[in-house]
Scaffold this active site. Structure first.
Site, PDB file in Angstrom:
ATOM      1  N   TYR B 219     -12.536 -44.021  17.370  1.00 15.89           N
ATOM      2  CA  TYR B 219     -13.216 -44.540  17.670  1.00 15.89           C
ATOM      3  C   TYR B 219     -13.963 -44.879  18.558  1.00 15.89           C
ATOM      4  O   TYR B 219     -14.707 -45.368  19.586  1.00 15.89           O
ATOM      5  CB  TYR B 219     -13.796 -45.311  16.253  1.00 15.89           C
ATOM      6  CG  TYR B 219     -14.809 -45.296  15.089  1.00 15.89           C
ATOM      7  CD1 TYR B 219     -14.750 -45.756  14.526  1.00 15.89           C
ATOM      8  CD2 TYR B 219     -15.036 -43.642  15.433  1.00 15.89           C
ATOM      9  CE1 TYR B 219     -15.727 -45.341  13.656  1.00 15.89           C
ATOM     10  CE2 TYR B 219     -15.696 -43.144  14.531  1.00 15.89           C
ATOM     11  CZ  TYR B 219     -15.936 -44.258  12.980  1.00 15.89           C
ATOM     12  OH  TYR B 219     -17.414 -43.637  12.489  1.00 15.89           O
ATOM     13  N   GLU B 226     -19.134 -44.094  25.220  1.00 17.94           N
ATOM     14  CA  GLU B 226     -20.276 -43.707  25.164  1.00 17.94           C
ATOM     15  C   GLU B 226     -21.430 -45.462  25.698  1.00 17.94           C
ATOM     16  O   GLU B 226     -21.591 -45.135  26.706  1.00 17.94           O
ATOM     17  CB  GLU B 226     -20.371 -43.933  23.925  1.00 17.94           C
ATOM     18  CG  GLU B 226     -20.337 -43.206  23.315  1.00 17.94           C
ATOM     19  CD  GLU B 226     -20.491 -43.248  21.801  1.00 17.94           C
ATOM     20  OE1 GLU B 226     -21.188 -43.491  21.135  1.00 17.94           O
ATOM     21  OE2 GLU B 226     -19.785 -42.289  20.636  1.00 17.94           O
TER      22      GLU B 226
END
Lengths: 308, 297
Positions: B219, B226
């Site tokens: 995660y 990102e």
């Protein structure tokens, strides 16, 4: 006269919170809540939810102990509704914000637009008109909150004030920014468009006010009775023939009028979001009318005549 | 339509052998053959004359054109086992495997990540857009995830794929792109394997362990990828003024994609911890049997 005993347990943990003896049979839930507050002062009556079943519906303040399906020892389950704030406070805060914020943009206070525009005035009539309409709308809402509305509930959860104010204040700032911008483009069809839209706005404002007055007259001061609203002599209330919540219908109409008048997409988006929310409320209200009244007029739709 | 499938458990030594009859009109079959000494011809990789494979620019995806009609059933158990659900789980798992293999082979062949995005982009876009179905699945109860959590997840994926990497070409060769692609691929493979095995009532502990532990690293790595990608894209967005509307215009609205990206990056701050702690709570509940009392209104 037999006295009742009331036992109050926590709905989640079943822990015994309070035992009240010598309770009058005619006592209302409101009085029991007051007695409960004495032993637990942090839970004022507005944040208490008392119920017969831990997962059941909350009992109303007006319910009388004797009339409930309980024996002489009643067991009530308590749920904390969280910090509460009065509806009036929330409404006043959430409506005062847009009134004030819009004016900040209208007068072009510094740091919003470029410095050479500080405290200048728009050369478009429609911008001044828009300011009058927007301000009138929120002044009307504030006055209605203070003098017209009769609220069913006294309070709502505290977090609602943050949610509601963000919505109203945020959208007001977003709309006001564009309408009062030095590069604002007036409506494509000019004065014709503005006049038509203004007429729609004024009619819907009058309509909305008429409905609020009609709803107020349904209910005497201090009471919480519920009755079916019917059209009165006022032509604006004749929308009751077709719609359960004409106040929402007129409200959407006002904002559509305002959107056409300013030809501003943020206003249209605000109208759309408002319409969505009001439709949800109208459907809920319509359903609860249907459930409560057997003879509810069948022609009525929740918010849009014949459609929605 | 008929579909022939073999239980996943029986495929462990073969490389996912499934034949499926698609709709009439669907482009064709996707199937993976068992390994037999030579590199398996995997959909997405083309066998060349010299025996090496190279990434296919175009991937044939026929089996994704399945009907996705599912019946609702309880989210507490996974009964009844719906054949189409199983098929779907395997279909989606396989496509992420396809992506993973394509990426690994590309890197092994080229030795660089440059151009990787270009070669996998069609697959990625197709599959990630199909992820919108995830939300439908949550709504009808096949997948026991809340609609909001799935919604946020899918939106951020779609946003990254279409509004950032697809639209802003110069950043496609950034390392951060590989970072989030790898993270997404591994996460999705574990997740769909978990769902598939759960549906078959034959969940190996390792898969459950992986599903609830891998995310702890993946995660943050994915989020870092990102964010770095969006950050790398900012100068291009500012320079070109893409996706933006300026004043004055007829509808009196403006939109600045540059500031939108900045706000999106900022929104990771409240959203990511919520998703992360949600997964951590799930982990404690599932792996350690802790009873978590949910806050209710």
């Amino acid at each position: 006269m037999k006295h009742y005993e009331v036992e109050i347990l926590d709905a989640k943990t079943r822990e015994k919170l309070c035992f009240l003896d010598k309770v009058e049979p005619q006592a209302t839930i409101a009085e029991i809540k007051n007695l409960f507050t004495k032993s637990h002062p942090q839970w004022y009556p507005a944040r208490q939810s008392l119920r017969l079943d831990p997962k059941g519906k909350s009992l109303k303040d007006e319910d009388v102990l004797q009339k409930l399906p309980v024996g002489t020892t009643a067991t009530l389950y308590f749920r904390d509704l969280g910090a509460q704030i009065s509806w009036v406070t929330v409404f006043l805060t959430e409506y005062a914000g847009p009134l004030f914020i819009y004016l900040l943009f209208y007068f072009r206070v510094p740091f919003i637009y470029g410095h050479r525009y500080d405290f200048t005035s728009s050369r478009h009539t429609v911008v001044h008109l828009a300011c009058i309409c927007h301000s009138f709308h929120y002044v009307k809402r504030l006055l209605e909150t203070l003098f017209v509305h009769r609220f069913s509930h006294g309070t709502m959860p505290l977090r609602n004030i943050f949610k509601n104010c963000t919505y109203y204040w945020g959208f007001a700032a977003w709309m006001a920014y564009y309408i009062n911008h030095p590069l604002y483009t007036p409506p494509t069809y000019g004065a014709q468009q503005v006049k038509l839209a203004l007429a729609i706005f004024v009619i819907c404002q009058l309509g909305n006010f008429s409905i609020h007055m009609a709803l107020r007259d349904l209910r005497p001061a201090g009471s919480k009775t519920r009755k079916i609203p019917y059209p009165t002599k006022n032509p604006f209330t004749w929308l009751f023939l077709l719609v359960s919540c004409p106040n929402y219908t007129y409200e959407v109409g006002s904002w559509i009028g305002f959107a056409i008048m300013t030809q501003c997409l943020p206003v249209a988006l605000f109208s759309l979001v408002g319409f969505t929310q009001m439709t949800i409320w109208a459907k809920g209200k319509h359903c609860s009318y249907l459930k409560e009244f057997r003879d509810y007029p069948p022609l009525r739709m929740p918010i849009i005549p014949f459609l929605l | 339509m008929g579909s022939l499938f073999l239980p996943f458990g029986a495929l462990s030594d073969r490389f996912l052998c499934m034949g499926m009859t698609p709709y009439p009109g669907a482009p064709g079959l996707v199937s993976l053959w068992p390994s037999s000494g030579c590199p398996p011809p995997v959909a997405g990789l083309r066998l060349q004359d010299n025996g090496l494979t190279r990434p296919n620019k175009q991937l044939a995806f026929g089996s994704e054109h399945f009907s996705f009609f599912f019946f609702c059933f309880s989210t507490d158990t996974f009964e009844p086992i719906c054949v189409k659900c199983l098929v779907l789980g395997q279909v989606r798992d396989r496509r992420w495997l396809v992506l993973a293999i394509a990426m690994v082979r590309f890197y092994m062949e080229k030795g660089t990540h440059k151009g990787l995005y270009k070669s996998v982009q069609k697959t990625l876009k197709f599959f990630q857009t199909f992820a919108l179905l995830e939300i439908v699945h949550c709504l009808i109860g096949i997948v026991p995830t809340s609609v909001i959590v799935a919604g946020v997840q899918v939106s951020s994926r779609i946003f990254m794929v279409w509004l950032v990497t697809h639209s802003i070409k110069p950043i496609q060769n950034e390392e951060s792109v590989v970072l989030f692609l790898v993270s997404w691929t591994v996460t999705e493979i574990t997740r769909y394997s978990f769902y598939t095995f759960s549906l078959l009532d034959h969940l190996p502990y390792f898969i459950k362990w992986a599903r609830y532990n891998f995310f702890i690293i993946l995660y943050p790595v994915g989020v870092a990828g990102e964010l770095l990608t969006i950050y790398a894209a900012l100068p291009y967005v500012k320079k070109t003024g893409m996706f933006s509307i300026r004043l004055p215009n007829k509808y009196n609205i403006s939109f600045d994609y540059y500031y939108f990206l900045l706000i999106t990056m900022a929104s990771y701050i409240p959203l990511f911890p919520q998703l992360y702690f949600h997964m951590l709570r799930q982990r404690r509940k599932v792996l350690h049997g802790e009873v978590i009392v949910e806050k209710d209104d």
